[in-house]
Scaffold this motif. Structure first.
Motif, PDB file in Angstrom:
ATOM      1  N   HIS A 462     109.559 -66.121 136.207  1.00  0.00           N
ATOM      2  CA  HIS A 462     108.580 -66.320 135.133  1.00  0.00           C
ATOM      3  C   HIS A 462     107.193 -65.844 135.533  1.00  0.00           C
ATOM      4  CE1 HIS A 462     111.138 -69.724 133.091  1.00  0.00           C
ATOM      5  NE2 HIS A 462     111.839 -68.660 133.438  1.00  0.00           N
ATOM      6  N   VAL A 463     107.125 -64.741 136.254  1.00  0.00           N
ATOM      7  CA  VAL A 463     105.826 -64.181 136.637  1.00  0.00           C
ATOM      8  C   VAL A 463     105.680 -62.812 135.985  1.00  0.00           C
ATOM      9  CG1 VAL A 463     105.799 -65.413 138.839  1.00  0.00           C
ATOM     10  CG2 VAL A 463     106.735 -63.099 138.730  1.00  0.00           C
ATOM     11  N   SER A 464     104.436 -62.432 135.707  1.00  0.00           N
ATOM     12  CA  SER A 464     104.163 -61.113 135.156  1.00  0.00           C
ATOM     13  C   SER A 464     104.275 -60.061 136.252  1.00  0.00           C
ATOM     14  CB  SER A 464     102.767 -61.072 134.525  1.00  0.00           C
ATOM     15  OG  SER A 464     102.693 -61.957 133.413  1.00  0.00           O
ATOM     16  N   VAL A 465     104.676 -58.870 135.877  1.00  0.00           N
ATOM     17  CA  VAL A 465     104.904 -57.783 136.823  1.00  0.00           C
ATOM     18  C   VAL A 465     103.956 -56.635 136.487  1.00  0.00           C
ATOM     19  CG1 VAL A 465     106.542 -56.029 137.618  1.00  0.00           C
ATOM     20  CG2 VAL A 465     107.301 -58.390 137.280  1.00  0.00           C
ATOM     21  N   VAL A 466     103.270 -56.123 137.505  1.00  0.00           N
ATOM     22  CA  VAL A 466     102.381 -54.974 137.354  1.00  0.00           C
ATOM     23  C   VAL A 466     102.974 -53.811 138.141  1.00  0.00           C
ATOM     24  CG1 VAL A 466     100.087 -54.025 137.797  1.00  0.00           C
ATOM     25  CG2 VAL A 466     100.336 -56.387 137.029  1.00  0.00           C
ATOM     26  N   LEU A 467     103.280 -52.727 137.438  1.00  0.00           N
ATOM     27  CA  LEU A 467     103.789 -51.512 138.078  1.00  0.00           C
ATOM     28  C   LEU A 467     102.603 -50.627 138.432  1.00  0.00           C
ATOM     29  CD1 LEU A 467     106.699 -50.722 135.578  1.00  0.00           C
ATOM     30  CD2 LEU A 467     106.802 -52.085 137.673  1.00  0.00           C
ATOM     31  N   GLN A 468     102.419 -50.387 139.715  1.00  0.00           N
ATOM     32  CA  GLN A 468     101.281 -49.604 140.170  1.00  0.00           C
ATOM     33  C   GLN A 468     101.761 -48.273 140.739  1.00  0.00           C
ATOM     34  OE1 GLN A 468      98.527 -51.999 142.297  1.00  0.00           O
ATOM     35  NE2 GLN A 468      96.865 -50.525 142.149  1.00  0.00           N
ATOM     36  N   GLU A 469     101.081 -47.221 140.332  1.00  0.00           N
ATOM     37  CA  GLU A 469     101.424 -45.864 140.742  1.00  0.00           C
ATOM     38  C   GLU A 469     100.132 -45.064 140.820  1.00  0.00           C
ATOM     39  OE1 GLU A 469     104.277 -42.159 139.196  1.00  0.00           O
ATOM     40  OE2 GLU A 469     103.804 -43.852 137.892  1.00  0.00           O
ATOM     41  N   ASP A 470     100.169 -43.955 141.554  1.00  0.00           N
ATOM     42  CA  ASP A 470      98.960 -43.175 141.774  1.00  0.00           C
ATOM     43  C   ASP A 470      98.238 -42.868 140.463  1.00  0.00           C
ATOM     44  OD1 ASP A 470      97.033 -41.775 143.178  1.00  0.00           O
ATOM     45  OD2 ASP A 470      98.134 -39.890 143.068  1.00  0.00           O
ATOM     46  N   GLU A 471      98.907 -42.139 139.565  1.00  0.00           N
ATOM     47  CA  GLU A 471      98.325 -41.851 138.263  1.00  0.00           C
ATOM     48  C   GLU A 471      98.930 -42.712 137.161  1.00  0.00           C
ATOM     49  OE1 GLU A 471      98.227 -37.789 137.115  1.00  0.00           O
ATOM     50  OE2 GLU A 471      97.538 -37.076 139.062  1.00  0.00           O
ATOM     51  N   GLY A 472     100.046 -43.379 137.436  1.00  0.00           N
ATOM     52  CA  GLY A 472     100.672 -44.221 136.435  1.00  0.00           C
ATOM     53  C   GLY A 472     101.307 -43.451 135.301  1.00  0.00           C
ATOM     54  N   ARG A 473     101.816 -42.238 135.576  1.00  0.00           N
ATOM     55  CA  ARG A 473     102.331 -41.386 134.502  1.00  0.00           C
ATOM     56  C   ARG A 473     103.738 -40.871 134.760  1.00  0.00           C
ATOM     57  NH1 ARG A 473      97.751 -36.984 133.133  1.00  0.00           N
ATOM     58  NH2 ARG A 473      99.101 -36.723 131.307  1.00  0.00           N
TER      59      ARG A 473
END
Length: 842
Positions: A462-473
């Motif tokens: 039950h936690v939010s997930v943040v996907l992190q990437e260099d440009e995020g594309r």
């Protein structure tokens, strides 16, 4: 009125039939399936006069000469002495030769391409032979090769064996190849034993006798110019090379097509140039407006989030959509301030909300090292405040735990080499090891595995997930989409899946122009979208009843990325579409009014490509909807199936072991052991060593599968397979006639249609509806293969193969490519940009 026996005054006297020929012209027929240089041009209607069998005339004799022994006197003297032709004095001692059966050659003059609005023919050549079979020219086709600014077309009226059941694309013919689908153009000269890879604006010093087209969809198409004019053949080869490798985005055909539509706003195939219709009455949200995002927020119940218009007019970032969703606690002024610290000014984007309040978010890396910790903390706090339980945020750095786009491209090149390498039989012994060495399936497994682990964080923790990437594309498009397909059954429907691609790929700034290499800049190419479709196919293969769409739909969707007509897969971001189309409109004097750029056709308008019957192939006959109608006491009610009906869990060994998410090495027996024998305390040891994530997977796989809930991938070696329908379509050795997957597809389709017919009959029970109304409902079946009646026991139709619904006969050309430019290119040589003539080959 001219006497019938008198010569026509409008024809020169040299056309008078020579003496000794019986008053008939003698024209020599070309060899079987070929046409000798200097042979007669087509006669009226495109047909050629042929020498009758047994005439004793050899193929090498000159055309239209007087028969030996005939007298040729000056002027009309011959006619003065005799009205009958002189008897021949030459006697042949050779037996009359029976000529081979000659395939009727096409009526070249009547063969014209079907052109779309804005499409023009740039070059063409007659008397071209398309090679079909590998070991004989018996099935080769004669016709005209045409190059336009949209496609190359081979036009023929030669009869050929066609697959009885296959779809027909309304934009492309049986032998058409879109220019954006061409990967390499290679010309060959047999006499000089030379080959050359043609680039744009290049010169060709030799006359080509053969043209080889290497396509991005693994097709290899060959054309022979033995009977064509050498200069015409050279020009059409240069035209194909030039127009298939444009140097500017506005040279792609979609601009000319849309420009023509604005000047002449008639519909094509009954469809307007724009829109998101799927051809079945359902509209696909394009997420270009504020309202589309607002509806998605309400659909998922994301109460702590809002639609932000701070990027309206692309004032903040050119690679973000104008409208996107952010935490409600973040003000527009804060977003403007924080945006400068992100790469590409790509602020955090909301993707989806779980029913428990957990959110899926993606964002680019923070480039400002000094402000990194401060801004990151504020973003995470805002995401936490948007959660009803104020849960923590789990961050996943995709660049560190997944393969990059270069590694994926390298794996794809190896996969292509394996699928097109020839002869096919020689790779059979080493097939599995060769497939493993490509690492393609390994990368597919890694994306599925990581996405499943993030599903656990959203669904169980039950936690939010943040996907992190260099440009995020790039990778974030892939992972965010996979997670949503696993968690939300809406995205497993046709319209839902299309809205997912529109939201997470098209509007979020996936660089389709560069990654699909529409402009032939190979340094940025990567088949990430194909790998995503491959991963969806893996889930479809494991849970066929959970998806409304079929693998045919996925394959055709991949093919549509290489048709330069739809704006969906043509640009790197929405801003590029607006900017480039506005510039084009100004140059063409097109009045846009209040529109933001030209309105390109959407790929989701499937009516542009397929008729209603062919779109039935998109529907998966295994699919089970949320509810099914039931008739009780003459009234229609609904009931939900129990979960136990969905059970597909294998028994006998621990489900977690079969799934492959948990490490298998510590549970498997020795390699040399022939019997899998587990220790009595195996389960106890496993339970004591697993963490909460492994426990979550174990519990999930031990329960019956809820097709309308969470689905998780099985990742062991036997469960991740090669997508044969997509990669082996053009390999005849890999096809199973009247068998393979299509046999099951056909039987299930007929059975499903029978069930629908039974349901419709039940609805008509004790009702006043007529039989005609019932028949009209039957005509609206979702299935491509339909039942004739409730007692239909028809067998499998003829002419089916495992490549269904694709018909590779006309498109196929798989002569040996060992040592050819594609083989060298697939081996890693960067030769497709070379302007030099390749080494001579024997």
């Amino acid at each position: 009125m001219r006497d019938r026996g008198s010569p026509r005054p409008d024809l020169p006297s040299r056309l008078t039939p020579p003496l000794g020929t019986g008053g008939q012209w003698c024209r020599l027929s070309p060899p079987h399936n070929s046409r000798a240089p200097g042979a007669c041009s087509p006669g009226p209607g495109g047909s050629r006069a042929r020498t009758p069998p047994g005439s004793g005339r050899t193929r090498g004799s000159p055309r239209c000469l007087p028969h030996p022994g005939s007298s040729r006197l000056p002027g009309g003297a011959a006619a003065m002495f005799s009205l009958k032709p002189a008897k021949p004095t030459f006697k042949s001692y050779l037996l009359p030769q029976v000529e081979d059966k000659i395939t009727p050659e096409p009526k070249i003059k009547k063969l014209e391409p079907v052109l779309l609005p804005g499409e023009i023919v740039v070059n063409e050549v007659n008397f071209v032979r398309k090679c079909i079979a590998t070991d004989t020219s018996q099935y080769d086709l004669w016709g005209k090769l045409v190059c336009s600014n949209f496609k190359i077309s081979f036009i023929t009226d030669d009869p050929m064996p066609l697959q009885k059941f296959h779809y027909k694309n309304l934009l492309l013919g049986e032998h058409d190849v879109p220019l954006t689908c061409i990967e390499q153009v290679v010309t060959v000269n047999d006499t000089k034993r030379k080959q050359k890879v043609l680039g744009p604006n290049q010169k060709l010093k030799f006359n080509p006798t053969e043209l080889i087209i290497y396509c991005k969809d693994f097709r290899i198409v060959r054309f022979r110019f033995d009977e064509a004019g050498p200069e015409s053949a050279k020009k059409v080869c240069l035209a194909v090379a030039h127009y298939s490798q444009p140097t500017d985005l506005q040279l792609l055909f979609a601009f000319e097509y849309v420009g023509k539509k604005y000047h002449n706003p008639a519909t094509v195939n009954g469809i307007d140039p724009g829109g998101g219709g799927s051809g079945s009455g359902q509209q696909t949200p394009l997420f270009e407006t504020y309202s589309d995002w607002d509806r998605e927020i309400k659909r998922t119940g994301a109460s702590g989030w809002r639609v932000c218009s701070v990027n309206e007019g692309y004032m903040i970032s050119t690679c973000l959509p104008e409208y996107f969703v952010v935490p409600s606690s973040l003000a527009d002024q804060d977003l403007k301030l924080y945006s400068y610290s992100f790469i590409g000014r790509r602020m955090p984007l909301w993707c989806w909300n779980h029913s428990n309040g957990s959110a899926l978010v993606r964002m680019a890396n923070i480039k400002d090292v000094l402000q990194q910790r401060k801004i990151d903390q504020r973003i995470c706090n805002a995401i936490t405040r948007s959660h009803p339980q104020r849960s923590d945020v789990h961050k996943s750095d995709l660049d560190k735990c997944l393969p990059n786009i270069q590694e994926i491209q390298a794996a794809f090149i190896k996969l292509k080499q394996l699928c097109v390498n020839e002869p096919f039989e020689e790779t059979e012994e080493k097939w599995l090891s060769s497939l493993e060495n490509t690492r393609w399936l390994e990368y597919v497994r890694s994306f599925l595995k990581h996405s499943a682990e993030l599903v656990y964080m959203l669904d169980s923790k039950h936690v939010s997930v943040v996907l992190q990437e260099d440009e995020g594309r790039d990778l974030s498009c892939f992972v965010a989409s996979l997670i949503q397909v696993m968690l939300d059954p809406y995205f497993r429907t046709i319209v839902g899946f299309q809205s997912l691609i529109q939201k997470e790929w098209v509007m979020a700034g996936y660089q389709f122009l560069d990654r699909c290499n529409h402009l032939k800049r190979a340094d940025k190419e990567s088949p990430l979208f194909l790998m995503f479709l491959d991963s969806i196919w893996q889930l479809l293969e494991q849970y066929p009843s959970a998806f409304e769409f079929s693998e045919t739909y996925l394959t055709i969707l991949y093919d549509s990325t290489r048709i330069s007509l739809f704006g969906t897969f043509l640009f790197n971001c929405p801003h590029q579409r607006v900017k480039q189309s506005t510039e084009f409109a100004i140059s063409k004097n097109i009045q846009l009014g209040d529109e933001k750029g030209l309105k390109f056709p959407s790929v989701w308008d499937w009516s542009l490509q397929f008729a209603t019957r062919d779109r039935m192939l998109f529907h998966n006959p295994w699919y089970i909807g949320k509810s099914a109608p039931c008739v009780q006491n003459g009234s229609v009610k609904s009931f939900k199936r129990t979960k136990k009906n969905y059970s597909s869990t294998l028994r006998g060994i621990p489900p977690s072991l079969k799934n492959g998410i948990i490490n298998e090495q510590e549970f498997l027996p020795r390699r040399n052991s022939l019997i899998l024998k587990l220790k009595p305390d195996f389960l106890q040891q496993m339970d004591s060593q697993t963490n909460s994530m492994e426990q979550y997977f174990r519990e999930w796989f031990s329960k019956p599968v809820d097709l309308h809930g969470v689905i998780l991938p099985r990742l062991s070696g036997t469960h991740i397979k090669l997508w044969k329908l997509c990669y082996f379509r053009w390999v005849p050795e890999a096809q199973i006639n009247n068998g393979g997957f299509i046999t099951a597809f056909h039987k299930i389709s007929v059975l499903t249609d029978q069930v629908d017919m039974l349901n419709q009959s039940l609805r008509q029970y004790k009702s006043s509806s007529s039989l005609q109304a019932n028949c009209s409902e039957l005509d609206q079946s979702r299935m491509y293969f339909r039942a004739n009646g409730l007692n239909d026991n028809a067998g499998t139709p003829d002419f089916l193969s495992s490549s269904f619904p694709f018909s590779p006969i006309g498109n196929l050309c798989r002569r040996s490519i060992l040592g050819t430019p594609l083989s060298k290119f697939l081996s890693g040589a960067k030769i497709w940009l070379s302007t030099e003539t390749l080494a001579n080959e024997d």
